[in-house]
Design a protein around this motif. Structure first.
Motif, mmCIF file in Angstrom:
data_model
loop_
_atom_site.group_PDB
_atom_site.id
_atom_site.type_symbol
_atom_site.label_atom_id
_atom_site.label_comp_id
_atom_site.label_asym_id
_atom_site.label_seq_id
_atom_site.Cartn_x
_atom_site.Cartn_y
_atom_site.Cartn_z
ATOM 1 N N MET A 1 0.833 -1.120 0.079
ATOM 2 C CA MET A 1 0.147 0.104 0.307
ATOM 3 C C MET A 1 1.373 1.271 -0.273
ATOM 4 O O MET A 1 2.066 1.722 0.668
ATOM 5 C CB MET A 1 -1.077 -0.011 0.987
ATOM 6 C CG MET A 1 -2.005 0.758 1.254
ATOM 7 S SD MET A 1 -3.146 0.634 3.090
ATOM 8 C CE MET A 1 -3.930 -0.021 2.261
ATOM 9 N N THR A 2 0.586 2.249 -0.885
ATOM 10 C CA THR A 2 1.295 3.158 -0.911
ATOM 11 C C THR A 2 1.048 3.851 0.218
ATOM 12 O O THR A 2 0.065 3.772 0.642
ATOM 13 C CB THR A 2 1.268 4.388 -2.000
ATOM 14 O OG1 THR A 2 -0.232 4.329 -2.071
ATOM 15 C CG2 THR A 2 1.167 3.559 -3.569
ATOM 16 N N LEU A 3 2.053 5.086 0.632
ATOM 17 C CA LEU A 3 1.843 6.452 1.638
ATOM 18 C C LEU A 3 0.574 6.958 1.572
ATOM 19 O O LEU A 3 -0.018 6.753 2.519
ATOM 20 C CB LEU A 3 2.987 7.269 1.315
ATOM 21 C CG LEU A 3 2.904 8.604 2.860
ATOM 22 C CD1 LEU A 3 3.269 7.651 4.081
ATOM 23 C CD2 LEU A 3 4.276 9.363 2.240
ATOM 24 N N GLU A 4 0.438 7.387 0.132
ATOM 25 C CA GLU A 4 -0.896 8.184 0.022
ATOM 26 C C GLU A 4 -2.515 6.866 0.315
ATOM 27 O O GLU A 4 -3.104 7.715 0.992
ATOM 28 C CB GLU A 4 -0.935 8.307 -1.068
ATOM 29 C CG GLU A 4 -0.131 10.171 -1.541
ATOM 30 C CD GLU A 4 -0.183 10.638 -0.448
ATOM 31 O OE1 GLU A 4 -1.618 11.467 -0.293
ATOM 32 O OE2 GLU A 4 0.708 11.178 0.051
ATOM 33 N N GLU A 5 -2.254 6.454 0.401
ATOM 34 C CA GLU A 5 -3.630 5.226 0.429
ATOM 35 C C GLU A 5 -3.371 5.599 1.244
ATOM 36 O O GLU A 5 -4.681 5.217 2.262
ATOM 37 C CB GLU A 5 -2.908 3.733 -0.464
ATOM 38 C CG GLU A 5 -3.771 4.043 -2.188
ATOM 39 C CD GLU A 5 -2.959 2.349 -2.634
ATOM 40 O OE1 GLU A 5 -3.586 2.586 -3.823
ATOM 41 O OE2 GLU A 5 -2.238 2.045 -2.376
ATOM 42 N N THR A 6 -2.475 4.539 2.925
ATOM 43 C CA THR A 6 -2.928 4.887 3.720
ATOM 44 C C THR A 6 -2.923 5.818 4.784
ATOM 45 O O THR A 6 -3.847 5.596 5.346
ATOM 46 C CB THR A 6 -1.046 3.960 4.199
ATOM 47 O OG1 THR A 6 -0.365 3.450 3.508
ATOM 48 C CG2 THR A 6 -1.215 3.767 5.895
ATOM 49 N N LEU A 7 -2.582 6.683 4.139
ATOM 50 C CA LEU A 7 -3.152 8.335 4.803
ATOM 51 C C LEU A 7 -4.882 8.033 4.322
ATOM 52 O O LEU A 7 -5.006 9.083 5.766
ATOM 53 C CB LEU A 7 -2.141 9.695 4.435
ATOM 54 C CG LEU A 7 -0.437 9.802 4.663
ATOM 55 C CD1 LEU A 7 -0.076 10.353 4.527
ATOM 56 C CD2 LEU A 7 -0.550 9.670 6.419
ATOM 57 N N GLN A 8 -4.929 8.138 3.624
ATOM 58 C CA GLN A 8 -6.207 8.435 3.147
ATOM 59 C C GLN A 8 -7.064 7.293 4.230
ATOM 60 O O GLN A 8 -8.269 7.636 4.747
ATOM 61 C CB GLN A 8 -7.011 8.319 1.798
ATOM 62 C CG GLN A 8 -6.099 8.757 1.152
ATOM 63 C CD GLN A 8 -6.710 8.625 -0.368
ATOM 64 O OE1 GLN A 8 -7.713 7.358 -1.108
ATOM 65 N NE2 GLN A 8 -6.289 9.284 -1.431
ATOM 66 N N LYS A 9 -6.921 6.461 4.981
ATOM 67 C CA LYS A 9 -7.202 5.291 5.161
ATOM 68 C C LYS A 9 -6.636 5.892 7.305
ATOM 69 O O LYS A 9 -8.133 4.807 7.714
ATOM 70 C CB LYS A 9 -7.160 4.156 5.961
ATOM 71 C CG LYS A 9 -7.323 3.219 4.258
ATOM 72 C CD LYS A 9 -6.138 1.729 3.876
ATOM 73 C CE LYS A 9 -6.655 0.644 5.525
ATOM 74 N NZ LYS A 9 -7.268 0.236 5.628
#
Length: 350
Positions: A1-9
């Protein structure tokens, strides 16, 4: 999972679970709030996990291992080869932190996120063969720094899938108090001298070399204090990046993560600067003996439980908090309530 995808969670703590947890504490047959931080941490963990019925029995120490090119500047007492030796000792259980982990039922996962040589430690999350000498050039590219963070996120994802409910952050990387001091100095806008200690036993001359190296690196690369990833890339390290990713991953996957000492605190600060909500998912363990440690905890808005003058690293201070948490959850989960013993409940008095 990318950093940006993770931050959205990442979302705020579960207030409903925390309120249920507070009410449960208040119903237990003892004076109100009398266990202090034990109670506070259990309530926080309820908010992190989204449940007042947390299970912390399966826990792990994640030790991010990486080398730092700045050791060329004579800023350490030991050579870079020690990183690999100690990293492999994590696998055999022959480190101080491993001994402590055995004592409190904690598994140990070393991660080669950037060592200068390959070892028996798994390398599937490795970003580079060590960082570059930050005195001469940026320690990493921005892309490498992000990959280091994503390595930490991936570790949390894997451990969550295996059922782990509590994580401690640890590290091994000769030279990483130098990089940590550099990052802390920039992010807190404090003098390098105030942020820099002797690490693992530097002489006065060694300390002066360390301070000089940090100043040169900051002056040369001008890291942007408003951009934590820029600071990490220019004067940080991959072990710090990996730990920052563990904190971010903990917030995304609802797993409480315990901060260790100085280096771990710096990683926590980076994670919080990337996403402020991540700070709510962190638990402070102890105040490191390194001079900047209390300043970073203050910046994080955290109060440590243990004041033991520890500065070993490896995650030892974080693991030392686990028995404290165990005692708190034991009272929380198993002690009689006022109703059980037919005693009138304490009330909050003004």
């Amino acid at each position: 999972m990318t950093l940006e995808e993770t931050l959205q969670k990442i979302h705020p703590l579960d207030e409903k679970a925390m309120e249920i947890s507070r009410k449960r504490w208040d119903s237990i047959a003892k004076p109100l709030h009398s266990l202090g931080k034990m109670e506070d941490l259990v309530v926080q963990i309820a908010g992190i996990t989204g449940s007042p019925d947390m299970n912390l029995k399966k826990r792990a120490l994640v030790a991010m291992c990486a080398d730092n090119g700045v050791v060329e500047e004579g800023v350490t007492q030991t050579g870079q080869e020690v990183t690999a030796i100690v990293a492999e000792n994590f696998l055999t259980g022959d480190t101080s932190a491993c001994t402590m982990c055995r004592q409190c039922g904690t598994d140990v996962y070393p991660v080669d996120v950037g060592m200068a040589v390959d070892t028996k430690v798994p390398t599937d999350l490795k970003v580079a063969m060590g960082t570059r000498n930050m005195v001469k050039e940026p320690a990493m590219t921005r892309e490498e720094a992000v990959k280091g963070i994503e390595a930490g996120i991936e570790m949390v994802s894997r451990l969550k899938a295996k059922g782990y409910g509590l994580l401690a952050t640890g590290e091994m990387g000769i030279g990483n108090t130098t990089t940590s001091s550099a990052v802390a100095s920039v992010l807190l806008d404090r003098p390098v001298e105030e942020m820099t200690g002797r690490g693992a036993g530097l002489s006065s001359d060694g300390l002066n070399r360390k301070i000089t190296a940090i100043k040169k690196a900051i002056d040369k690369h001008q890291p942007d204090p408003k951009d934590a990833i820029d600071v990490l890339a220019k004067v940080g390290g991959l072990d710090i990046a990996g730990m920052a990713g563990v904190f971010i991953g903990g917030a995304a996957f609802s797993v409480p993560v315990v901060i260790d000492g100085f280096i771990s605190c710096v990683a926590a600060l980076i994670a919080q600067r990337i996403c402020p909500t991540v700070g709510d998912y962190m638990i402070a363990s102890h105040v490191s003996k390194e001079p900047a440690a209390h300043l970073i905890l203050e910046a994080l808005g955290k109060e440590a439980v243990i004041h033991g003058d520890m500065c070993l690293g490896e995650g030892s201070g974080a693991v030392a908090l686990f028995p404290f948490l165990d005692m708190g959850t034991a009272v929380y989960q198993s002690m009689s309530t006022f109703d059980d013993i037919h005693v009138e409940q304490y009330e909050e008095l003004v």
